[in-house]
Design an enzyme around this catalytic site. Structure first.
Site, PDB file in Angstrom:
ATOM      1  N   HIS A 121     -24.285  17.243 -26.189  1.00 29.78           N
ATOM      2  CA  HIS A 121     -25.565  17.062 -25.516  1.00 29.78           C
ATOM      3  C   HIS A 121     -26.492  16.279 -26.433  1.00 29.78           C
ATOM      4  O   HIS A 121     -26.150  15.960 -27.575  1.00 29.78           O
ATOM      5  CB  HIS A 121     -26.172  18.415 -25.129  1.00 29.78           C
ATOM      6  CG  HIS A 121     -25.478  19.060 -23.969  1.00 29.78           C
ATOM      7  ND1 HIS A 121     -25.520  18.540 -22.698  1.00 29.78           N
ATOM      8  CD2 HIS A 121     -24.711  20.184 -23.892  1.00 29.78           C
ATOM      9  CE1 HIS A 121     -24.824  19.301 -21.877  1.00 29.78           C
ATOM     10  NE2 HIS A 121     -24.312  20.313 -22.575  1.00 29.78           N
ATOM     11  N   TYR A 125     -25.860  14.308 -30.137  1.00 30.98           N
ATOM     12  CA  TYR A 125     -25.786  12.854 -30.289  1.00 30.98           C
ATOM     13  C   TYR A 125     -26.832  12.353 -31.284  1.00 30.98           C
ATOM     14  O   TYR A 125     -26.559  11.479 -32.111  1.00 30.98           O
ATOM     15  CB  TYR A 125     -25.976  12.172 -28.933  1.00 30.98           C
ATOM     16  CG  TYR A 125     -25.048  12.683 -27.856  1.00 30.98           C
ATOM     17  CD1 TYR A 125     -23.722  13.000 -28.138  1.00 30.98           C
ATOM     18  CD2 TYR A 125     -25.503  12.860 -26.546  1.00 30.98           C
ATOM     19  CE1 TYR A 125     -22.871  13.479 -27.146  1.00 30.98           C
ATOM     20  CE2 TYR A 125     -24.663  13.338 -25.550  1.00 30.98           C
ATOM     21  CZ  TYR A 125     -23.349  13.656 -25.862  1.00 30.98           C
ATOM     22  OH  TYR A 125     -22.525  14.134 -24.880  1.00 30.98           O
ATOM     23  N   ASP A 151     -30.482  11.051 -24.651  1.00 24.15           N
ATOM     24  CA  ASP A 151     -30.239  10.964 -23.212  1.00 24.15           C
ATOM     25  C   ASP A 151     -30.955   9.773 -22.586  1.00 24.15           C
ATOM     26  O   ASP A 151     -30.348   8.992 -21.845  1.00 24.15           O
ATOM     27  CB  ASP A 151     -30.727  12.240 -22.514  1.00 24.15           C
ATOM     28  CG  ASP A 151     -29.719  13.371 -22.583  1.00 24.15           C
ATOM     29  OD1 ASP A 151     -28.655  13.178 -23.199  1.00 24.15           O
ATOM     30  OD2 ASP A 151     -29.998  14.449 -22.030  1.00 24.15           O
TER      31      ASP A 151
END
Length: 375
Positions: A121, A125, A151
């Site tokens: 998630h 990252y 994200d």
């Protein structure tokens, strides 16, 4: 709008893919979502997109997608490497059938490397990108930046940029290509300045997290609580701005910005000073001067701030506050999509299905439609 006429197939996953599709759609692209279901409560960025609920595990479902992909410009898929290949929908198959297709693969770790197939998630990252090690207070754990950095900034936005670059290049070559948008790579790339500025004096000799000019190590570049429990942001890097702050907060004239001996004292003085008035009072005090002091606007009241209201920076989509598309183009600006489309009629028209074929696909669980079509 700049992307008018561009047709996008978005395979629905978690938030990064839908935001990428939203960016393309807000600037004019026609976006069709391929989802398992018509109503997906987790996808809050579906506005302005058509939806086709397809069972990709069935051969007929795969055939439908291949047929659409042969006519579309862009695919956005968010699955781990190999998933689309197992469904016979990888770039090898689809780009061979449509050489102009731009096939964007939005993943955490990218298409190759030891971690490529692993789950993760945003926090993971950002951690692997090296950027998380820079975020947080001194002598405390690194701070999770919600899921903004990997994200969305490193994932959605970088993927949308890659797609636009590939579309631009296609005008010259006539050929599409694969966009490998890894969130680890993207998070690191948007932090390029943080990596490449380490020789500058702003980082200090220790290079420790939270001990530097821009990361909470300087008392004149921080946030402070006000009397009513709200906050003010202070970013008085330049001496002329700091001088105004000293004047408006009535701080001692001998207080200096720099020097380790001033940091603890300055932090305490500003903390005490800001607690004497409300956020509104401090905002009024700094309203007419450039001191780089502004209120921390609560997201629930962001529309009410006069600057945002003047620029109409936010609108309501249903009951949610939605930022207007950025950046603003002078001739062909983006437009916030507000309608929640589940109209699959135009997409079905592209498939040229006979009524009996469509009925059979519904019965076989290949397609799920919101209403029975007129057969």
């Amino acid at each position: 709008m700049p992307l008018k006429g561009v047709k996008v197939l978005e395979f629905v996953g978690l938030a990064p893919g839908p935001l990428c599709g939203k960016i393309l759609g807000d600037f004019g692209a026609s976006v069709t979502r391929i989802d398992k279901m018509l109503e997906n409560p987790l996808d809050v960025l579906h506005h302005g997109k058509s939806t086709l609920a397809v069972n990709l595990k069935k051969t007929e479902g795969q055939r439908i997608v291949r047929q659409l992909a042969s006519k579309y410009d862009v695919i956005v898929e968010p699955f781990r490497p190999g998933v689309m290949e197992k469904l016979n929908l990888g770039p090898g198959e689809l780009c061979a059938e449509n050489p102009r297709l731009i096939y964007a693969r939005l993943t955490g770790f990218g298409q190759e490397g030891r971690l490529a197939a692993r789950a993760g998630h945003d926090l993971n990252y950002v951690a692997v990108s090296g950027v998380l090690s820079m975020l947080g207070r001194q002598d405390q754990n690194p701070t999770a930046p919600i899921n903004l950095l990997a994200d969305f900034a490193g994932g959605s936005v970088m993927c949308a940029l890659g797609i636009c670059l590939a579309l631009l290049e296609r005008h010259r070559s006539g050929r599409g290509q694969v966009v490998d948008a890894a969130m680890v790579d993207g998070a690191a790339y948007v932090a390029s300045w943080l990596f490449m500025s380490r020789h500058l004096s702003i980082w200090g000799e220790s290079q420790q997290r939270g001990a530097n000019l821009l990361d909470g190590g300087a008392y004149f570049y921080d946030t402070y609580k006000t009397k009513d429990g709200l906050y003010m942001s202070v970013a008085a890097l330049e001496p002329q701005f700091f001088g105004i702050i000293k004047e408006r907060l009535q701080l001692p004239e001998e207080l200096s910005q720099y020097g380790a001996e001033n940091q603890v004292l300055g932090k305490q003085l500003l903390t005490d000073a800001f607690l004497t008035k409300t956020q509104a009072e401090w905002s009024a005090i700094f309203e007419d001067v450039d001191a780089c002091v502004y209120p921390v606007v609560d997201w629930q009241k962001v529309q009410e701030h006069d600057h945002n209201a003047t620029r109409k920076s936010f609108e309501l989509v249903g009951n949610s506050i939605a930022p207007r598309p950025a950046p603003r183009l002078s001739r062909t600006p983006g437009q916030l999509r507000k309608n929640a489309q589940n109209d699959h009629t135009s997409v079905l028209d592209e498939l040229n299905l006979k009524p009996e074929e469509l009925r059979q696909m519904q019965e076989d669980g290949v397609l799920t439609l919101s209403t029975k079509p007129k057969l």
